[in-house]
Design a protein around this motif. Structure first.
Motif, mmCIF file in Angstrom:
data_model
loop_
_atom_site.group_PDB
_atom_site.id
_atom_site.type_symbol
_atom_site.label_atom_id
_atom_site.label_comp_id
_atom_site.label_asym_id
_atom_site.label_seq_id
_atom_site.Cartn_x
_atom_site.Cartn_y
_atom_site.Cartn_z
ATOM 1 N N ARG A 57 36.378 71.581 17.282
ATOM 2 C CA ARG A 57 36.704 71.411 18.699
ATOM 3 C C ARG A 57 37.545 72.584 19.217
ATOM 4 O O ARG A 57 38.315 73.191 18.498
ATOM 5 C CB ARG A 57 37.445 70.092 18.946
ATOM 6 C CG ARG A 57 38.800 70.032 18.321
ATOM 7 C CD ARG A 57 39.969 69.560 19.137
ATOM 8 N NE ARG A 57 40.092 70.020 20.483
ATOM 9 C CZ ARG A 57 40.873 71.039 20.862
ATOM 10 N NH1 ARG A 57 41.556 71.756 19.982
ATOM 11 N NH2 ARG A 57 40.983 71.357 22.130
ATOM 12 N N PHE A 58 37.358 72.887 20.449
ATOM 13 C CA PHE A 58 38.202 73.842 21.159
ATOM 14 C C PHE A 58 38.000 73.617 22.648
ATOM 15 O O PHE A 58 37.076 72.910 23.057
ATOM 16 C CB PHE A 58 37.852 75.299 20.773
ATOM 17 C CG PHE A 58 36.544 75.778 21.333
ATOM 18 C CD1 PHE A 58 35.342 75.305 20.827
ATOM 19 C CD2 PHE A 58 36.502 76.688 22.390
ATOM 20 C CE1 PHE A 58 34.117 75.728 21.343
ATOM 21 C CE2 PHE A 58 35.295 77.121 22.917
ATOM 22 C CZ PHE A 58 34.096 76.643 22.393
ATOM 23 N N SER A 59 38.878 74.187 23.470
ATOM 24 C CA SER A 59 38.730 74.066 24.927
ATOM 25 C C SER A 59 37.687 75.074 25.401
ATOM 26 O O SER A 59 37.885 76.277 25.253
ATOM 27 C CB SER A 59 40.070 74.338 25.619
ATOM 28 O OG SER A 59 40.991 73.337 25.271
ATOM 29 N N ARG A 61 35.639 76.877 28.373
ATOM 30 C CA ARG A 61 35.673 77.172 29.819
ATOM 31 C C ARG A 61 34.490 78.021 30.257
ATOM 32 O O ARG A 61 34.336 78.296 31.440
ATOM 33 C CB ARG A 61 36.963 77.916 30.174
ATOM 34 C CG ARG A 61 38.231 77.159 29.815
ATOM 35 C CD ARG A 61 39.467 78.038 30.037
ATOM 36 N NE ARG A 61 40.688 77.360 29.619
ATOM 37 C CZ ARG A 61 41.133 77.315 28.375
ATOM 38 N NH1 ARG A 61 40.455 77.919 27.404
ATOM 39 N NH2 ARG A 61 42.252 76.655 28.077
ATOM 40 N N GLN A 149 41.126 78.050 39.434
ATOM 41 C CA GLN A 149 40.537 78.131 38.080
ATOM 42 C C GLN A 149 39.011 78.068 38.248
ATOM 43 O O GLN A 149 38.419 76.993 38.285
ATOM 44 C CB GLN A 149 41.065 77.001 37.197
ATOM 45 C CG GLN A 149 42.594 77.056 37.069
ATOM 46 C CD GLN A 149 43.124 76.111 36.015
ATOM 47 O OE1 GLN A 149 42.877 76.276 34.820
ATOM 48 N NE2 GLN A 149 43.870 75.113 36.442
ATOM 49 N N PHE A 151 36.321 78.607 36.608
ATOM 50 C CA PHE A 151 35.329 78.033 35.680
ATOM 51 C C PHE A 151 34.925 76.620 36.135
ATOM 52 O O PHE A 151 33.860 76.115 35.790
ATOM 53 C CB PHE A 151 35.848 78.022 34.234
ATOM 54 C CG PHE A 151 37.161 77.311 34.041
ATOM 55 C CD1 PHE A 151 37.204 75.940 33.893
ATOM 56 C CD2 PHE A 151 38.359 78.012 34.006
ATOM 57 C CE1 PHE A 151 38.415 75.271 33.713
ATOM 58 C CE2 PHE A 151 39.571 77.361 33.825
ATOM 59 C CZ PHE A 151 39.602 75.986 33.684
ATOM 60 N N VAL A 203 37.223 71.058 28.948
ATOM 61 C CA VAL A 203 38.602 71.550 28.888
ATOM 62 C C VAL A 203 39.473 70.639 29.748
ATOM 63 O O VAL A 203 39.025 70.143 30.793
ATOM 64 C CB VAL A 203 38.691 73.032 29.362
ATOM 65 C CG1 VAL A 203 38.113 73.215 30.748
ATOM 66 C CG2 VAL A 203 40.126 73.556 29.322
ATOM 67 N N ALA A 204 40.691 70.414 29.275
ATOM 68 C CA ALA A 204 41.659 69.640 30.076
ATOM 69 C C ALA A 204 42.252 70.559 31.133
ATOM 70 O O ALA A 204 42.690 71.661 30.826
ATOM 71 C CB ALA A 204 42.768 69.114 29.172
ATOM 72 N N VAL A 205 42.276 70.093 32.372
ATOM 73 C CA VAL A 205 42.904 70.871 33.448
ATOM 74 C C VAL A 205 43.978 69.996 34.103
ATOM 75 O O VAL A 205 43.669 69.005 34.776
ATOM 76 C CB VAL A 205 41.866 71.331 34.493
ATOM 77 C CG1 VAL A 205 42.551 71.951 35.708
ATOM 78 C CG2 VAL A 205 40.898 72.335 33.874
ATOM 79 N N GLY A 206 45.231 70.381 33.863
ATOM 80 C CA GLY A 206 46.341 69.613 34.422
ATOM 81 C C GLY A 206 46.975 70.286 35.620
ATOM 82 O O GLY A 206 47.842 69.707 36.283
ATOM 83 N N ALA A 207 46.548 71.522 35.915
ATOM 84 C CA ALA A 207 47.166 72.299 37.005
ATOM 85 C C ALA A 207 46.337 72.172 38.280
ATOM 86 O O ALA A 207 45.238 72.721 38.371
ATOM 87 C CB ALA A 207 47.280 73.766 36.588
ATOM 88 N N MET A 225 44.325 64.236 35.736
ATOM 89 C CA MET A 225 43.617 65.184 34.866
ATOM 90 C C MET A 225 42.225 65.459 35.406
ATOM 91 O O MET A 225 41.547 64.555 35.894
ATOM 92 C CB MET A 225 43.503 64.591 33.447
ATOM 93 C CG MET A 225 42.892 65.511 32.419
ATOM 94 S SD MET A 225 43.917 66.964 32.093
ATOM 95 C CE MET A 225 45.028 66.323 30.840
HETATM 96 C C1 LIG Z 1 48.035 68.414 29.412
HETATM 97 C C2 LIG Z 1 47.166 69.662 29.339
HETATM 98 C C3 LIG Z 1 46.951 70.411 30.479
HETATM 99 C C4 LIG Z 1 46.119 71.537 30.426
HETATM 100 N N1 LIG Z 1 45.865 72.227 31.570
HETATM 101 C C5 LIG Z 1 45.012 73.277 31.539
HETATM 102 C C6 LIG Z 1 44.672 73.957 32.741
HETATM 103 O O1 LIG Z 1 45.110 73.631 33.835
HETATM 104 N N2 LIG Z 1 43.795 74.989 32.636
HETATM 105 C C7 LIG Z 1 43.246 75.388 31.444
HETATM 106 O O2 LIG Z 1 42.438 76.332 31.434
HETATM 107 N N3 LIG Z 1 43.558 74.761 30.279
HETATM 108 C C8 LIG Z 1 44.422 73.710 30.296
HETATM 109 N N4 LIG Z 1 44.716 73.042 29.135
HETATM 110 C C9 LIG Z 1 44.059 73.439 27.884
HETATM 111 C C10 LIG Z 1 45.011 74.257 26.991
HETATM 112 O O3 LIG Z 1 45.202 75.526 27.567
HETATM 113 C C11 LIG Z 1 44.402 74.390 25.578
HETATM 114 O O4 LIG Z 1 44.277 73.106 25.007
HETATM 115 C C12 LIG Z 1 45.260 75.279 24.696
HETATM 116 O O5 LIG Z 1 45.187 76.625 25.116
HETATM 117 C C13 LIG Z 1 44.850 75.204 23.219
HETATM 118 O O6 LIG Z 1 43.520 75.644 23.055
HETATM 119 P P1 LIG Z 1 42.397 74.712 22.383
HETATM 120 O O7 LIG Z 1 42.336 73.433 23.181
HETATM 121 O O8 LIG Z 1 41.127 75.504 22.465
HETATM 122 O O9 LIG Z 1 42.821 74.427 20.971
HETATM 123 C C14 LIG Z 1 45.538 71.936 29.182
HETATM 124 C C15 LIG Z 1 45.771 71.165 28.038
HETATM 125 C C16 LIG Z 1 46.554 70.033 28.119
HETATM 126 C C17 LIG Z 1 46.745 69.194 26.868
#
Ligand SMILES: Cc1cc2nc3c(=O)[nH]c(=O)nc-3n(C[C@H](O)[C@H](O)[C@H](O)COP(=O)(O)O)c2cc1C
Length: 233
Positions: A57-59, A61, A149, A151, A203-207, A225
């Motif tokens: 797994r990874f985030s 985009r 953002q 993507f 990918v999680a986007v919290g912003a 989220m």
């Molecule tokens: C609560 C939370 C908020 C996040 N918000 C964003 C975001 O707004 N934009 C984004 O590109 N990634 C966001 N991420 C993803 C993180 O950047 C990412 O999980 C981190 O860089 C680690 O990389 P990986 O998930 O590939 O292991 C968020 C992750 C979490 C858990």
């Protein structure tokens, strides 16, 4: 009252899917389920082990412009908050909830889904259906709301998790707020793992701007989220 956009979305989805009346009984209010879209049933047997999915797994985009089948979107929605049937406790959800208060409501901003018109929808987990909220292409606006953002504009769809804090604070007082955040984490990870298991990026986007997103969704709930999903490039 329906806006013109809502009516347009109803017409388009009826054409695409032959319409879908209420399933499993009548609506709570007459307007609640108008144009409701029955989703393809979830499947319970994947092709990979949970461990294999966790290990890679990874985030993601970097989304491709490949159209996503409705069944794959439906599967990620089911993983988020769908109904699970436990052998001894009966009907429950795919994620735990503090005191079974279930504060989360799930929305979708759909853009590039086969068999689903671009628009905003609300997921009704107990019926595994989508209820139209607004017709039209809103991914660019969502990307703007999420601080540019970009993507987000290229994801086939974005799943948006919102909360009604009162359902949980009503039982647990202010401590209920932290329980809601914990639940968002559970549900987001469910989406990620399901997406990975069916070869999708997420990918999680919290912003993002809270009030602008709330207005876009036309919701009384608090957005917490955004999870863009789609085929990776
Ligand atoms: C609560 C939370 C908020 C996040 N918000 C964003 C975001 O707004 N934009 C984004 O590109 N990634 C966001 N991420 C993803 C993180 O950047 C990412 O999980 C981190 O860089 C680690 O990389 P990986 O998930 O590939 O292991 C968020 C992750 C979490 C858990």
């Amino acid at each position: 009252m329906f806006s013109l956009a809502k009516l347009a979305l109803l017409a388009i989805t009826s054409l695409l899917l032959g319409g879908c009346g209420p399933v499993n009984g009548g609506p709570e209010r007459a307007s609640d389920y108008s144009g409701e879209i029955r989703l393809p049933s979830p499947w319970y047997l994947g092709q990979e082990s949970l461990e294999a999915v966790l290990a890679r797994r990874f985030s993601g985009r970097n989304f491709s412009d490949r159209t996503l089948p409705l069944a794959k979107l439906a599967q990620t929605l089911w993983a988020a908050q769908g109904m699970a049937v436990h052998a001894t406790t009966g009907a429950t959800r795919t994620a735990p909830s503090a005191g079974a208060t279930y504060p989360l409501e799930v929305y979708v901003v759909a853009g590039n889904i086969d068999g689903l018109a671009a628009g905003i929808y609300r997921y009704r987990q107990e019926r595994h259906t989508l209820v139209p909220v607004l017709a039209g292409e809103y991914r660019d606006k969502l990307a703007d709301i999420a601080l540019g953002q970009d993507f987000i504009s290229r994801a086939a769809a974005c799943i948006i998790l919102t909360a009604d804090y009162g359902r949980t604070t009503g039982r647990y007082g202010t401590r209920g707020n932290r329980y809601v955040y914990m639940e968002i984490g559970h549900v987001t990870q469910n989406i990620h793992l399901q997406a990975e298991a069916i070869q999708l990026a997420s990918v999680a986007v919290g912003a993002f701007h809270d009030e602008r997103l709330k207005a876009l969704l036309e919701t009384e709930y608090e957005p917490l989220m955004i999870v863009p999903v789609g085929y990776p490039k």
